[in-house]
Design an enzyme around this catalytic site. Structure first.
Site, PDB file in Angstrom:
ATOM      1  N   GLY A  69       0.803  -1.217   0.000  1.00 36.96           N
ATOM      2  CA  GLY A  69       0.000   0.000   0.000  1.00 36.96           C
ATOM      3  C   GLY A  69       0.835   1.265   0.000  1.00 36.96           C
ATOM      4  O   GLY A  69       0.344   2.335  -0.342  1.00 36.96           O
ATOM      5  N   ASP A  71       3.929   1.750  -1.682  1.00 34.87           N
ATOM      6  CA  ASP A  71       4.532   2.030  -2.985  1.00 34.87           C
ATOM      7  C   ASP A  71       3.745   1.286  -4.066  1.00 34.87           C
ATOM      8  O   ASP A  71       4.141   0.236  -4.553  1.00 34.87           O
ATOM      9  CB  ASP A  71       6.012   1.619  -2.975  1.00 34.87           C
ATOM     10  CG  ASP A  71       6.786   2.211  -4.148  1.00 34.87           C
ATOM     11  OD1 ASP A  71       6.151   2.851  -5.005  1.00 34.87           O
ATOM     12  OD2 ASP A  71       8.020   2.024  -4.214  1.00 34.87           O
ATOM     13  N   ASN A 117      -8.120   4.165   5.734  1.00 33.36           N
ATOM     14  CA  ASN A 117      -7.980   4.411   4.298  1.00 33.36           C
ATOM     15  C   ASN A 117      -9.045   3.662   3.519  1.00 33.36           C
ATOM     16  O   ASN A 117      -9.470   2.582   3.898  1.00 33.36           O
ATOM     17  CB  ASN A 117      -6.568   4.029   3.818  1.00 33.36           C
ATOM     18  CG  ASN A 117      -6.486   2.605   3.305  1.00 33.36           C
ATOM     19  OD1 ASN A 117      -6.802   2.321   2.154  1.00 33.36           O
ATOM     20  ND2 ASN A 117      -6.083   1.689   4.184  1.00 33.36           N
ATOM     21  N   GLY A 120      -8.854   2.105  -2.374  1.00 32.56           N
ATOM     22  CA  GLY A 120      -9.529   1.378  -3.458  1.00 32.56           C
ATOM     23  C   GLY A 120      -8.601   0.971  -4.586  1.00 32.56           C
ATOM     24  O   GLY A 120      -8.983   1.012  -5.769  1.00 32.56           O
ATOM     25  N   PHE A 121      -7.384   0.546  -4.231  1.00 28.93           N
ATOM     26  CA  PHE A 121      -6.441   0.015  -5.233  1.00 28.93           C
ATOM     27  C   PHE A 121      -6.180   0.999  -6.375  1.00 28.93           C
ATOM     28  O   PHE A 121      -6.287   0.648  -7.553  1.00 28.93           O
ATOM     29  CB  PHE A 121      -6.944  -1.314  -5.841  1.00 28.93           C
ATOM     30  CG  PHE A 121      -6.943  -2.486  -4.905  1.00 28.93           C
ATOM     31  CD1 PHE A 121      -6.164  -2.514  -3.764  1.00 28.93           C
ATOM     32  CD2 PHE A 121      -7.756  -3.598  -5.179  1.00 28.93           C
ATOM     33  CE1 PHE A 121      -6.175  -3.612  -2.912  1.00 28.93           C
ATOM     34  CE2 PHE A 121      -7.771  -4.706  -4.336  1.00 28.93           C
ATOM     35  CZ  PHE A 121      -6.976  -4.710  -3.196  1.00 28.93           C
ATOM     36  N   ASN A 150       1.846  -7.298  -4.078  1.00 30.57           N
ATOM     37  CA  ASN A 150       0.502  -7.559  -3.576  1.00 30.57           C
ATOM     38  C   ASN A 150      -0.448  -7.472  -4.770  1.00 30.57           C
ATOM     39  O   ASN A 150      -0.502  -6.446  -5.455  1.00 30.57           O
ATOM     40  CB  ASN A 150       0.209  -6.465  -2.537  1.00 30.57           C
ATOM     41  CG  ASN A 150      -1.106  -6.611  -1.815  1.00 30.57           C
ATOM     42  OD1 ASN A 150      -2.127  -6.129  -2.271  1.00 30.57           O
ATOM     43  ND2 ASN A 150      -1.072  -7.254  -0.667  1.00 30.57           N
ATOM     44  N   SER A 186      -8.661  -6.762   1.262  1.00 33.41           N
ATOM     45  CA  SER A 186      -8.849  -5.314   1.344  1.00 33.41           C
ATOM     46  C   SER A 186     -10.334  -5.011   1.481  1.00 33.41           C
ATOM     47  O   SER A 186     -11.162  -5.579   0.754  1.00 33.41           O
ATOM     48  CB  SER A 186      -8.312  -4.634   0.089  1.00 33.41           C
ATOM     49  OG  SER A 186      -8.792  -3.305   0.047  1.00 33.41           O
ATOM     50  N   ASN A 188     -11.741  -2.291   0.620  1.00 37.39           N
ATOM     51  CA  ASN A 188     -12.096  -1.128  -0.191  1.00 37.39           C
ATOM     52  C   ASN A 188     -12.454  -1.415  -1.641  1.00 37.39           C
ATOM     53  O   ASN A 188     -12.663  -0.494  -2.417  1.00 37.39           O
ATOM     54  CB  ASN A 188     -10.964  -0.101  -0.131  1.00 37.39           C
ATOM     55  CG  ASN A 188     -10.703   0.339   1.292  1.00 37.39           C
ATOM     56  OD1 ASN A 188     -11.646   0.623   2.028  1.00 37.39           O
ATOM     57  ND2 ASN A 188      -9.448   0.346   1.703  1.00 37.39           N
ATOM     58  N   THR A 189     -12.483  -2.676  -2.029  1.00 32.66           N
ATOM     59  CA  THR A 189     -13.007  -3.044  -3.350  1.00 32.66           C
ATOM     60  C   THR A 189     -14.289  -3.827  -3.075  1.00 32.66           C
ATOM     61  O   THR A 189     -14.250  -4.815  -2.332  1.00 32.66           O
ATOM     62  CB  THR A 189     -11.989  -3.911  -4.124  1.00 32.66           C
ATOM     63  OG1 THR A 189     -10.844  -3.104  -4.415  1.00 32.66           O
ATOM     64  CG2 THR A 189     -12.562  -4.436  -5.434  1.00 32.66           C
ATOM     65  N   LYS A 225      -3.026 -13.018   1.842  1.00 29.80           N
ATOM     66  CA  LYS A 225      -3.148 -12.042   2.944  1.00 29.80           C
ATOM     67  C   LYS A 225      -4.581 -12.040   3.446  1.00 29.80           C
ATOM     68  O   LYS A 225      -5.521 -11.887   2.662  1.00 29.80           O
ATOM     69  CB  LYS A 225      -2.748 -10.653   2.443  1.00 29.80           C
ATOM     70  CG  LYS A 225      -2.761  -9.603   3.549  1.00 29.80           C
ATOM     71  CD  LYS A 225      -2.020  -8.354   3.116  1.00 29.80           C
ATOM     72  CE  LYS A 225      -2.064  -7.262   4.159  1.00 29.80           C
ATOM     73  NZ  LYS A 225      -1.345  -6.064   3.731  1.00 29.80           N
ATOM     74  N   ASN A 254      -4.536  -7.713   7.152  1.00 29.66           N
ATOM     75  CA  ASN A 254      -4.886  -6.470   6.468  1.00 29.66           C
ATOM     76  C   ASN A 254      -5.537  -5.514   7.474  1.00 29.66           C
ATOM     77  O   ASN A 254      -5.553  -5.813   8.670  1.00 29.66           O
ATOM     78  CB  ASN A 254      -5.835  -6.792   5.296  1.00 29.66           C
ATOM     79  CG  ASN A 254      -5.618  -5.853   4.119  1.00 29.66           C
ATOM     80  OD1 ASN A 254      -5.544  -4.639   4.310  1.00 29.66           O
ATOM     81  ND2 ASN A 254      -5.506  -6.395   2.931  1.00 29.66           N
ATOM     82  N   GLY A 279      -2.841   0.512  12.239  1.00 30.20           N
ATOM     83  CA  GLY A 279      -2.122   1.173  13.321  1.00 30.20           C
ATOM     84  C   GLY A 279      -2.373   0.528  14.669  1.00 30.20           C
ATOM     85  O   GLY A 279      -2.837  -0.619  14.762  1.00 30.20           O
ATOM     86  N   GLY A 308      -0.184  -2.796  13.457  1.00 19.80           N
ATOM     87  CA  GLY A 308       0.071  -2.058  14.688  1.00 19.80           C
ATOM     88  C   GLY A 308       1.447  -2.254  15.286  1.00 19.80           C
ATOM     89  O   GLY A 308       1.616  -2.075  16.489  1.00 19.80           O
ATOM     90  N   THR A 330       1.783   1.863   9.114  1.00 25.10           N
ATOM     91  CA  THR A 330       1.326   3.040   9.853  1.00 25.10           C
ATOM     92  C   THR A 330       2.410   3.613  10.762  1.00 25.10           C
ATOM     93  O   THR A 330       2.511   4.834  10.928  1.00 25.10           O
ATOM     94  CB  THR A 330       0.058   2.682  10.653  1.00 25.10           C
ATOM     95  OG1 THR A 330      -0.913   2.182   9.721  1.00 25.10           O
ATOM     96  CG2 THR A 330      -0.522   3.890  11.371  1.00 25.10           C
TER      97      THR A 330
HETATM   98  C1  LIG Z   1      -3.044   3.831   2.978  1.00 26.17           C
HETATM   99  C2  LIG Z   1      -2.958   2.342   3.061  1.00 26.17           C
HETATM  100  C3  LIG Z   1      -3.037   1.591   1.901  1.00 26.17           C
HETATM  101  C4  LIG Z   1      -2.968   0.190   1.961  1.00 26.17           C
HETATM  102  N1  LIG Z   1      -3.018  -0.535   0.797  1.00 26.17           N
HETATM  103  C5  LIG Z   1      -2.931  -1.881   0.860  1.00 26.17           C
HETATM  104  C6  LIG Z   1      -2.947  -2.660  -0.326  1.00 26.17           C
HETATM  105  O1  LIG Z   1      -2.972  -2.138  -1.437  1.00 26.17           O
HETATM  106  N2  LIG Z   1      -2.909  -4.009  -0.214  1.00 26.17           N
HETATM  107  C7  LIG Z   1      -2.838  -4.626   1.024  1.00 26.17           C
HETATM  108  O2  LIG Z   1      -2.813  -5.858   1.098  1.00 26.17           O
HETATM  109  N3  LIG Z   1      -2.785  -3.915   2.148  1.00 26.17           N
HETATM  110  C8  LIG Z   1      -2.832  -2.566   2.105  1.00 26.17           C
HETATM  111  N4  LIG Z   1      -2.784  -1.847   3.265  1.00 26.17           N
HETATM  112  C9  LIG Z   1      -2.686  -2.564   4.565  1.00 26.17           C
HETATM  113  C10 LIG Z   1      -1.257  -2.678   5.065  1.00 26.17           C
HETATM  114  O3  LIG Z   1      -0.450  -3.380   4.161  1.00 26.17           O
HETATM  115  C11 LIG Z   1      -1.238  -3.380   6.448  1.00 26.17           C
HETATM  116  O4  LIG Z   1      -1.723  -4.697   6.288  1.00 26.17           O
HETATM  117  C12 LIG Z   1      -2.095  -2.663   7.472  1.00 26.17           C
HETATM  118  O5  LIG Z   1      -1.988  -1.263   7.330  1.00 26.17           O
HETATM  119  C13 LIG Z   1      -1.719  -3.047   8.909  1.00 26.17           C
HETATM  120  O6  LIG Z   1      -0.393  -2.694   9.200  1.00 26.17           O
HETATM  121  P1  LIG Z   1       0.014  -1.338   9.993  1.00 26.17           P
HETATM  122  O7  LIG Z   1      -0.831  -1.303  11.238  1.00 26.17           O
HETATM  123  O8  LIG Z   1       1.473  -1.481  10.245  1.00 26.17           O
HETATM  124  O9  LIG Z   1      -0.297  -0.220   9.093  1.00 26.17           O
HETATM  125  C14 LIG Z   1      -2.836  -0.456   3.222  1.00 26.17           C
HETATM  126  C15 LIG Z   1      -2.754   0.309   4.389  1.00 26.17           C
HETATM  127  C16 LIG Z   1      -2.811   1.685   4.333  1.00 26.17           C
HETATM  128  C17 LIG Z   1      -2.722   2.491   5.613  1.00 26.17           C
END
Ligand SMILES: Cc1cc2nc3c(=O)[nH]c(=O)nc-3n(C[C@H](O)[C@H](O)[C@H](O)COP(=O)(O)O)c2cc1C
Length: 368
Positions: A69, A71, A117, A120-121, A150, A186, A188-189, A225, A254, A279, A308, A330
């Protein structure tokens, strides 16, 4: 370093729109990535000490990876290694290019150290993504740590054709990357999470297996995932596919649809936003999922723990629950670029305190 970031840099960054700052940061990292000199300086300041671990058939210089998410356009591929990461998960990428959801779609819940967030990919599509990857190889800047992708489903593709959609991206990217993550979690889709059902997921994994076997390439690790909102029964069904579909591992977890309790009005407003929460509030549930998967698979299936993780204590919790590797997203936003080095150092200390020679000895030690 984290203190400086939290006290001086973060307050300035956080006065601006979250997605705008994300885009600016990625642009800056992209510029830095093009210069060996600048990347070298970044590495001198932020690089992590070695803490090698072998898993998924790959060699990782340390167990702390960049979560998916961050890059999505392969904009800053060399930067993540310079920032100390032991591996990178790029994307999500989908077969078709797509803009994602309308903005605003990224929200900070600062007092709780969380983000919501609903991106939405947003991504350039698999073909343009492959070109971006080739660019880094052509200019000799490919990082020397494992880089994976991913894979998401294109929004325009109906659920019934999901397997083909994933397989198309997989086939194109197979020669270019070290590991692959099927993202069916995810929020968001629309309806994507239905693909976590055993039958639908089996169809996707079968399609990827077919691509692998006709590619003529050595098999590459494929992981799934999962969402933190799945029941343990649903997780067990996914585990049943691991053997037959030769899954290399699972990533847990996720973002969540759940929201923490709060008395603060401003936070309550943010928590009304649709999307996935990441987070600090996600930490304990994602650790529970890691622990469950580790126990159920009797420690035989590698797990990447994510959710988190802000410091070495959080990373240790995931590792001793059963994660062979961990990822962060996060905490990079809240703690700044020194966070990877701080986590790796803290893991070193914990190993030394316990007289362990190797990180793999700690994996699952709290779940047996
Ligand atoms: C802005 C944003 C975009 C994300 N996009 C994706 C994604 O495209 N594919 C995915 O599997 N997870 C995505 N994630 C989830 C993260 O990879 C991770 O699983 C999740 O944020 C929990 O980890 P964290 O608490 O360290 O952020 C995204 C998270 C954030 C905050």
């Amino acid at each position: 370093m984290s203190w400086l970031y939290r006290r001086l840099v973060r307050p300035v960054l956080f006065t601006q729109d979250a997605e705008k700052i994300h885009r600016r940061t990625l642009r800056a990292l992209s510029r830095a990535s093009h210069s060996e000199f600048v990347s070298g300086m970044v590495q001198n300041v932020f690089g992590a000490p070695p803490l090698p671990i072998k898993t998924l058939g790959l060699d990782f210089p340390n167990p702390v990876g960049l979560a998916a998410g961050m890059d999505k356009y392969a904009e800053a591929v060399p930067a993540w290694a310079a920032l100390g990461f032991g591996f990178t998960e790029l994307g999500a990428v989908t077969w078709l290019a797509q803009p994602g959801n309308p903005e605003p779609r990224l929200f900070r819940a600062i007092p709780d150290l969380a983000i919501i967030n609903r991106m939405g990919f947003n991504n350039p599509g698999a073909a343009a993504f492959a070109e971006a990857l080739s660019h880094w190889r052509q200019i000799g800047r490919w990082p020397n740590h494992p880089v994976g992708i991913n894979l998401g489903k294109s929004k325009a593709t109906p659920l019934a054709q999901a397997a083909e959609d994933y397989a198309n991206s997989f086939k194109l990217l197979l020669p270019l990357l070290d590991f692959f993550v099927v993202n069916v979690s995810s929020p968001n889709t629309p309806n994507l999470r239905q693909l976590q059902d055993k039958g639908a997921l089996d169809e996707i994994l079968a399609a990827l297996q077919a691509v692998q076997s006709t590619s003529g390439l050595p098999a590459k690790p494929v992981l799934v995932k999962v969402a933190p909102d799945l029941s343990f029964e649903a997780l067990d069904e996914i585990l049943e596919l691991a053997g037959p579909r030769r899954l290399a591992g699972l990533i847990a977890t996720n973002t969540t649809l759940a929201r923490p309790e709060t008395r603060e009005d401003r936070l309550r407003q943010i928590y009304l936003e649709a999307g996935g929460l990441s987070g600090a509030p996600l930490r304990s549930r994602s650790t529970e999922v890691v622990r469950h998967l580790y126990r159920r698979s009797e420690g035989k299936l590698p797990i990447i723990g994510v959710g988190g993780i802000f410091n070495a204590a959080d990373a240790w919790e995931k590792i001793t629950a059963g994660a062979s590797l961990i990822q962060i997203y996060t905490s990079l936003v809240y703690e700044g670029p020194g966070v990877v080095k701080a986590i790796v150092r803290g893991l070193w200390e914990r190993l030394e305190e316990r007289g362990l020679r190797d990180l793999s000895e700690a994996v699952g030690s709290d779940s047996r």
